[in-house]
Design a protein around this motif. Structure first.
Motif, PDB file in Angstrom:
ATOM      1  N   GLY A 189     -17.913  -9.216  -8.121  1.00  0.00           N
ATOM      2  CA  GLY A 189     -18.386  -8.185  -7.214  1.00  0.00           C
ATOM      3  C   GLY A 189     -18.208  -6.808  -7.798  1.00  0.00           C
ATOM      4  N   GLY A 190     -19.019  -5.872  -7.316  1.00  0.00           N
ATOM      5  CA  GLY A 190     -18.937  -4.475  -7.714  1.00  0.00           C
ATOM      6  C   GLY A 190     -19.162  -3.600  -6.500  1.00  0.00           C
ATOM      7  N   PHE A 191     -19.589  -2.362  -6.750  1.00  0.00           N
ATOM      8  CA  PHE A 191     -19.806  -1.438  -5.644  1.00  0.00           C
ATOM      9  C   PHE A 191     -20.970  -1.868  -4.759  1.00  0.00           C
ATOM     10  CE2 PHE A 191     -17.567   1.460  -8.620  1.00  0.00           C
ATOM     11  CZ  PHE A 191     -16.535   1.825  -7.774  1.00  0.00           C
ATOM     12  N   ALA A 192     -21.968  -2.559  -5.330  1.00  0.00           N
ATOM     13  CA  ALA A 192     -23.130  -2.941  -4.532  1.00  0.00           C
ATOM     14  C   ALA A 192     -22.846  -4.118  -3.623  1.00  0.00           C
ATOM     15  CB  ALA A 192     -24.313  -3.255  -5.439  1.00  0.00           C
ATOM     16  N   GLY A 193     -21.969  -5.037  -4.040  1.00  0.00           N
ATOM     17  CA  GLY A 193     -21.708  -6.201  -3.212  1.00  0.00           C
ATOM     18  C   GLY A 193     -21.009  -7.296  -3.977  1.00  0.00           C
ATOM     19  N   GLN A 194     -20.990  -8.489  -3.393  1.00  0.00           N
ATOM     20  CA  GLN A 194     -20.323  -9.645  -3.995  1.00  0.00           C
ATOM     21  C   GLN A 194     -21.322 -10.788  -4.155  1.00  0.00           C
ATOM     22  OE1 GLN A 194     -17.664 -11.468  -0.677  1.00  0.00           O
ATOM     23  NE2 GLN A 194     -17.693  -9.248  -0.282  1.00  0.00           N
ATOM     24  N   VAL A 195     -21.162 -11.545  -5.248  1.00  0.00           N
ATOM     25  CA  VAL A 195     -22.156 -12.551  -5.630  1.00  0.00           C
ATOM     26  C   VAL A 195     -21.500 -13.923  -5.705  1.00  0.00           C
ATOM     27  CG1 VAL A 195     -23.858 -13.223  -7.361  1.00  0.00           C
ATOM     28  CG2 VAL A 195     -23.406 -10.791  -6.933  1.00  0.00           C
ATOM     29  N   TYR A 196     -22.224 -14.931  -5.208  1.00  0.00           N
ATOM     30  CA  TYR A 196     -21.757 -16.309  -5.231  1.00  0.00           C
ATOM     31  C   TYR A 196     -22.848 -17.209  -5.805  1.00  0.00           C
ATOM     32  CZ  TYR A 196     -18.452 -14.478  -1.780  1.00  0.00           C
ATOM     33  OH  TYR A 196     -17.508 -13.736  -1.138  1.00  0.00           O
ATOM     34  N   LYS A 197     -22.417 -18.294  -6.414  1.00  0.00           N
ATOM     35  CA  LYS A 197     -23.331 -19.367  -6.805  1.00  0.00           C
ATOM     36  C   LYS A 197     -23.315 -20.393  -5.680  1.00  0.00           C
ATOM     37  CE  LYS A 197     -24.163 -22.717 -10.533  1.00  0.00           C
ATOM     38  NZ  LYS A 197     -23.628 -23.276 -11.811  1.00  0.00           N
ATOM     39  N   VAL A 198     -24.493 -20.681  -5.092  1.00  0.00           N
ATOM     40  CA  VAL A 198     -24.554 -21.536  -3.901  1.00  0.00           C
ATOM     41  C   VAL A 198     -25.663 -22.574  -4.060  1.00  0.00           C
ATOM     42  CG1 VAL A 198     -23.701 -19.685  -2.399  1.00  0.00           C
ATOM     43  CG2 VAL A 198     -26.162 -19.989  -2.702  1.00  0.00           C
ATOM     44  N   THR A 199     -25.545 -23.593  -3.247  1.00  0.00           N
ATOM     45  CA  THR A 199     -26.606 -24.614  -3.186  1.00  0.00           C
ATOM     46  C   THR A 199     -26.825 -25.002  -1.726  1.00  0.00           C
ATOM     47  OG1 THR A 199     -27.343 -26.752  -4.073  1.00  0.00           O
ATOM     48  CG2 THR A 199     -25.030 -26.577  -3.461  1.00  0.00           C
ATOM     49  N   PRO A 200     -28.070 -25.225  -1.293  1.00  0.00           N
ATOM     50  CA  PRO A 200     -28.329 -25.578   0.112  1.00  0.00           C
ATOM     51  C   PRO A 200     -27.859 -26.997   0.433  1.00  0.00           C
ATOM     52  CG  PRO A 200     -30.303 -24.734  -0.983  1.00  0.00           C
ATOM     53  CD  PRO A 200     -29.314 -25.032  -2.050  1.00  0.00           C
ATOM     54  N   ARG A 201     -27.181 -27.136   1.564  1.00  0.00           N
ATOM     55  CA  ARG A 201     -26.850 -28.457   2.087  1.00  0.00           C
ATOM     56  C   ARG A 201     -27.965 -28.956   3.001  1.00  0.00           C
ATOM     57  NH1 ARG A 201     -20.721 -29.510   4.157  1.00  0.00           N
ATOM     58  NH2 ARG A 201     -19.760 -29.938   2.127  1.00  0.00           N
ATOM     59  N   SER A 214     -13.101  -0.326  -3.240  1.00  0.00           N
ATOM     60  CA  SER A 214     -14.493  -0.122  -3.654  1.00  0.00           C
ATOM     61  C   SER A 214     -15.382   0.205  -2.456  1.00  0.00           C
ATOM     62  CB  SER A 214     -15.022  -1.375  -4.368  1.00  0.00           C
ATOM     63  OG  SER A 214     -14.292  -1.624  -5.547  1.00  0.00           O
ATOM     64  N   VAL A 215     -15.117  -0.436  -1.325  1.00  0.00           N
ATOM     65  CA  VAL A 215     -15.885  -0.148  -0.103  1.00  0.00           C
ATOM     66  C   VAL A 215     -15.731   1.312   0.289  1.00  0.00           C
ATOM     67  CG1 VAL A 215     -16.077  -0.625   2.361  1.00  0.00           C
ATOM     68  CG2 VAL A 215     -15.797  -2.516   0.761  1.00  0.00           C
ATOM     69  N   ARG A 216     -14.480   1.795   0.270  1.00  0.00           N
ATOM     70  CA  ARG A 216     -14.235   3.176   0.696  1.00  0.00           C
ATOM     71  C   ARG A 216     -14.873   4.185  -0.257  1.00  0.00           C
ATOM     72  NH1 ARG A 216      -9.407   0.624   2.328  1.00  0.00           N
ATOM     73  NH2 ARG A 216      -8.408   0.943   0.320  1.00  0.00           N
ATOM     74  N   ILE A 217     -14.760   3.955  -1.550  1.00  0.00           N
ATOM     75  CA  ILE A 217     -15.344   4.892  -2.522  1.00  0.00           C
ATOM     76  C   ILE A 217     -16.862   4.893  -2.406  1.00  0.00           C
ATOM     77  CG2 ILE A 217     -15.689   5.327  -4.984  1.00  0.00           C
ATOM     78  CD1 ILE A 217     -12.961   6.152  -4.003  1.00  0.00           C
ATOM     79  N   ARG A 218     -17.462   3.705  -2.329  1.00  0.00           N
ATOM     80  CA  ARG A 218     -18.917   3.603  -2.216  1.00  0.00           C
ATOM     81  C   ARG A 218     -19.415   4.284  -0.947  1.00  0.00           C
ATOM     82  NH1 ARG A 218     -21.773  -1.898  -0.368  1.00  0.00           N
ATOM     83  NH2 ARG A 218     -20.842  -1.150   1.571  1.00  0.00           N
ATOM     84  N   ASN A 219     -18.763   3.997   0.171  1.00  0.00           N
ATOM     85  CA  ASN A 219     -19.199   4.573   1.445  1.00  0.00           C
ATOM     86  C   ASN A 219     -18.986   6.084   1.490  1.00  0.00           C
ATOM     87  OD1 ASN A 219     -19.832   1.989   2.165  1.00  0.00           O
ATOM     88  ND2 ASN A 219     -18.159   1.752   3.648  1.00  0.00           N
ATOM     89  N   LEU A 220     -17.936   6.560   0.814  1.00  0.00           N
ATOM     90  CA  LEU A 220     -17.684   8.001   0.785  1.00  0.00           C
ATOM     91  C   LEU A 220     -18.839   8.736   0.122  1.00  0.00           C
ATOM     92  CD1 LEU A 220     -15.896  10.535   1.072  1.00  0.00           C
ATOM     93  CD2 LEU A 220     -14.868   9.915  -1.142  1.00  0.00           C
ATOM     94  N   PHE A 221     -19.225   8.287  -1.072  1.00  0.00           N
ATOM     95  CA  PHE A 221     -20.302   8.972  -1.793  1.00  0.00           C
ATOM     96  C   PHE A 221     -21.645   8.805  -1.084  1.00  0.00           C
ATOM     97  CE2 PHE A 221     -17.419   8.698  -5.573  1.00  0.00           C
ATOM     98  CZ  PHE A 221     -17.310  10.070  -5.759  1.00  0.00           C
ATOM     99  N   TYR A 222     -21.895   7.616  -0.540  1.00  0.00           N
ATOM    100  CA  TYR A 222     -23.158   7.418   0.178  1.00  0.00           C
ATOM    101  C   TYR A 222     -23.189   8.272   1.439  1.00  0.00           C
ATOM    102  CZ  TYR A 222     -27.347   5.120   1.849  1.00  0.00           C
ATOM    103  OH  TYR A 222     -28.638   4.881   2.268  1.00  0.00           O
ATOM    104  N   GLY A 223     -22.056   8.349   2.144  1.00  0.00           N
ATOM    105  CA  GLY A 223     -22.000   9.166   3.353  1.00  0.00           C
ATOM    106  C   GLY A 223     -22.184  10.640   3.062  1.00  0.00           C
TER     107      GLY A 223
END
Length: 861
Positions: free
Chosen positions: A62-74, A104-113
């Motif tokens: 994950g980074g400032f944009a979000g978090q990533v997972y490898k998934v498969t549909p059940r 990271s959430v706080r820093i990202r939201n601060l600059f975007y806000g």
């Protein structure tokens, strides 16, 4: 390195939380492998809907944009229409647009806000996610035209909402790929002079150059079609965009094939006052030229329409999507205050209502409000306004307190903090009924209060395990005995590794063994060295540094005599890791003990300065141990050829650890490249943000510590070939030494004449120290007919002689008008003062002359 733990431990801690029976939900930062998630997915083109159940196979990162997972549909259940690309049995990437780290959430939201005066749009607005997904569809189609293949840009399948994390997300094509492979290249000079777009078939590092050219073409294409702000995701000199372009493993071993752009979601808003990387300075100026003071993800629809008109056949089926993109983007922009974009339109009542609707959507998505509060706020614009402005009113309250109690009343100042602390709390209980019940029961029931404390500790243990602050076993013990948590809470301000080192006996022993026992075992036992090497190879294969055939080939070479010899030498190098730090610390302690009159603060400051200054030296005690070990091997085996590179490199600080991988470059290129890459990874991944796996800094470190020494060796060979047959001429050395000595005298005299006061070298040392440096370089370059080593030695001796002259000159009566008069302390022997000055300058100028000669002899021919 990511902390390794069992997902079952996290689930056990969540069960501890659930067992407390608290009303509020578990505060979740991210999911674990094996978790099953249910979503309603909305397709992009066509706009179908389906209900899916996804199993998480792996947390990717994950980074400032979000978090990533490898998934498969059940399971997949259609609701309406068809979701293109959503098929059972496939593997997808799930991106949830909230970072896993609270910081990271706080820093990202601060600059975007600050930039848009609103919550982070991709997390909280459906229209934002839809518009960006549609942009990616157009970019993917344009990349088909640009690169003549369908897989140059990863496909986006659909958008969704995650109610537990409180964020929108998206389902994307999973790209089975890797970052760049570290390539052996002994001609960095040619690579640095090469520009993307130029032919380079004869150059090295083909995979590196291919990625750079791919990213440049992608950026140029995106700019042409109006996605200028999104193109920042692939700007090379952002220094952290390289991981966004992955190489598909199916394209191996061709280094020029298979690159795919996988990430188009920006994480940080760009404003004139917050450049985050070198390229941002250029982008800020370009944005101001376009009238965009805040840049994030806005596109230019006029450019996009022109691009579609120029490629009508390729985009014929996407024309309806273009109209949808404009609608979704308009809805997205009208949900933000963004005064730099709306300007006077903010006076429009209709726009203000849309902005307030956007805030309400964001509050509901981010779980700031529940369904009941959301329904109430939708009915009242006044209540919505109060809910929005509550934090800002809290900031203004201290000013009201000043007027309410004028004068110097000490007790009023702590009251200023109350609104700042209470406003978020009041907003939480206003928006969420479960939180009102939770806090109410905490106040009314001591038993519930204790259970809420246990639940909070269980949440904290999840964070501690993921950060490496506590082992899994210890975390479960602390969750079961709250007193253990409160005892260790003061230590939680320390870095995770140090906290664990001080509180876990097993971890303490493990680290001590790794620092002091393991290097000795590696030195003594061949089986330990082989095991250590094979573990590194397996790790390198998992990290993508080695392919399967390369890993097997290297494992087959481990028992060869040369490899065993090099592994033993590496073990010696590992054993010297703490030699320098130990010597530096002892030196600082001895200095402090020798000066008992110093205060505690002064002693600490000076000890820190001593350690910092010693760390700046290019040669350290540890590197000396390594260097003399290599000399011992050369003498013992009477073999210079197999140690010629390691001999020179071992004496250098930091770089010396790679002496033997560099030495092995031509005999065992795969093994040498892997070991240098492995240690480059270990070092660079500790750097925040820019130390990301696959980013520019990672490759720069590899080049600096591995390819650059090979390039120096190539330069030396080329220069030696060009000089073959030159006649010996060494008379210029004396001329340069005399000229340099006269120049120092002229500089000292001239500086004194201009600034006033007596002449003295110490008054202009910042300028004077460059004289021996350039003199050493000139001596080395003009000593024709000599080998490189002889030239460098001449440069060093020339610099030392200049220093000896400059040190003695102040004591010679005839030279004092030019060099000043030395001051000899009363009672001090004249000869001793003369010797100290001469020897000190002799050593200093000798090192400077050596540096100048080495640089002159190793720079690009």
């Amino acid at each position: 390195m990511p902390v390794e733990y069992q997902p079952e431990t996290i689930r056990n801690l969540e069960a501890v939380f659930s067992a407390q029976g608290v009303v509020r939900p578990f505060r979740r930062g991210r999911y674990e492998a094996g978790t099953v998630l249910d979503y309603e997915v909305r397709g992009i083109l066509p706009d179908g809907r389906a209900r899916i159940s996804l199993e998480i196979l792996k947390f990717v990162g994950g980074g400032f944009a979000g978090q990533v997972y490898k998934v498969t549909p059940r399971s997949i259940e259609a609701i309406e229409g068809r979701v293109e690309g959503l098929e059972a049995g496939r593997v997808f990437a799930l991106k949830i647009l909230i970072p896993p780290s609270g910081f990271s959430v706080r820093i990202r939201n601060l600059f975007y806000g600050l930039g848009f005066q609103a919550p982070f749009s991709l997390q909280s607005l459906a229209a934002a996610g839809r518009s960006q997904a549609l942009w990616q569809k157009f970019i993917r189609r344009a990349a088909r035209v640009e690169f003549s293949r369908d897989d140059a840009v990863a496909d986006v399948i659909g958008t969704l909402r995650d109610t537990r994390l409180g964020s929108y997300g998206e389902l994307i094509e999973w790209v089975d790929g890797r970052m760049w492979r570290f390539e052996v290249d002994d001609d960095l000079d040619a690579r640095r002079s090469w520009k993307p777009g130029e032919p380079g078939d004869a150059l090295g590092s083909p995979e590196y150059r291919t990625k750079r050219e791919f990213m440049k073409r992608l950026v140029a294409m995106m700019r042409r079609m109006g996605a200028t702000e999104l193109a920042r995701q692939y700007e090379w000199w952002s220094l952290k965009s390289q991981p966004n372009a992955m190489k598909r493993t199916a394209s191996d071993p061709d280094p020029r094939a298979g690159l795919t752009a996988v990430d188009f979601r920006a994480g940080m808003a760009l404003m004139p006052f917050n450049p985050q990387c070198p390229v941002d300075f250029k982008l800020i100026l370009q944005g101001i030229g376009r009238g965009r003071f805040v840049q994030f993800d806005k596109g230019d629809f006029r450019k996009l329409e022109d691009y579609l008109d120029d490629h009508k056949a390729a985009f014929a089926d996407l024309r309806p999507a273009f109209e949808e993109l404009k609608r979704e983007d308009a809805a997205y922009r009208d949900s933000l205050i963004d005064w730099t974009y709306h300007h006077v339109r903010l006076f429009s009542l209709r726009l203000r209502r849309r902005i307030m609707a956007g805030f309400r959507e964001g509050w509901r998505v981010r779980n700031v409000t529940d369904d009941r509060a959301d329904a109430v706020l939708k009915k009242s614009g006044l209540l919505s306004f109060l809910f929005l402005t509550a934090p800002w009113l809290a900031l203004a309250t201290p000013a009201l307190l000043i007027f309410a109690w004028p004068g110097r009343v000490w007790w009023k100042y702590p009251l200023w903090l109350l609104p700042l602390l209470l406003a978020p709390f009041v907003r939480r209980i206003w928006g969420r009924g479960d939180l009102r019940r939770h806090y109410g029961r905490m106040i009314g029931s001591p038993r519930y209060f204790l259970k809420a404390g246990r639940a909070r500790i269980a949440e904290a243990m999840v964070r501690w395990v993921r950060a490496g602050r506590a082992s899994e076993e210890r975390a479960l013990k602390i969750a079961g005995a709250p007193w253990r948590y409160y005892v260790q809470l003061p230590l939680s301000i320390l870095p995770p590794g140090l906290h664990r080192f001080l509180t876990e006996k097993t971890y303490f022993k493990e680290r001590i063994r790794a620092m002091f026992v393991q290097p000795v075992r590696l030195l003594v036992h061949a089986a330990e060295r082989e095991k250590w090497m094979i573990e590194m190879i397996d790790q390198g294969r998992e990290n993508g540094l080695l392919t399967e055939p390369e890993a097997e080939r290297i494992k087959g070479q481990v028992k060869e005599p040369f490899i065993q010899k090099y592994l033993k030498s590496l073990a010696v190098h590992m054993a010297t890791l703490f030699v320098s730090e130990t010597v530096f610390l002892i030196t600082a302690v001895v200095y402090v003990l020798a000066h008992p009159d110093l205060s505690w603060s002064a002693a600490t400051l000076r000890a820190g300065i001593i350690i910092a200054a010693l760390n700046l030296l290019p040669i350290s005690p540890g590197s000396l141990v390594r260097g003399f070990y290599v000399i011992g091997l050369m003498i013992k085996e009477r073999n210079f050829k197999d140690y010629n590179i390691a001999f020179g490199v071992s004496f250098l600080k930091v770089l010396g650890y790679l002496a033997f991988p560099i030495q092995m470059a031509y005999r065992y290129p795969d093994l040498a490249r892997f070991m240098a890459g492995h240690w480059a990874n270990e070092a660079v991944h500790r750097v925040p943000i820019f130390g990301e796996k696959g980013a520019w800094l990672e490759h720069f470190v590899f080049d600096s510590f591995y390819n650059f020494p090979l390039t120096l060796r190539r330069r030396i060979r080329i220069r030696a070939e060009k000089r073959a047959g030159e006649k010996k001429r060494g008379g210029t050395t004396l001329v340069i030494v005399l000229a340099a000595a006269a120049l120092i005298g002229a500089l000292v005299y001239g500086f004194a004449a201009v600034s006033g006061g007596p002449p003295a070298f110490r008054r202009m040392w910042g300028l004077g120290i460059w004289v021996p440096f350039f003199a050493g370089a000139m001596i080395a370059r003009t000593a024709s007919g000599l080998r490189m080593g002889q030239r460098v030695v001449r440069g060093m001796i020339g610099g030392a002689v200049i220093g000896l002259f400059a040190g003695i000159a102040p004591y010679v009566q005839a030279l004092t008008p030019f060099f000043g008069t030395a001051i000899v302390e009363a009672g001090a022997p004249f000869g001793l003062a003369l010797a100290k000055s001469g020897v000190g300058m002799f050593l200093l100028f000798g090192v400077l002359g050596l540096a100048g000669a080495v640089i002159a002899e190793t720079r690009k021919p």
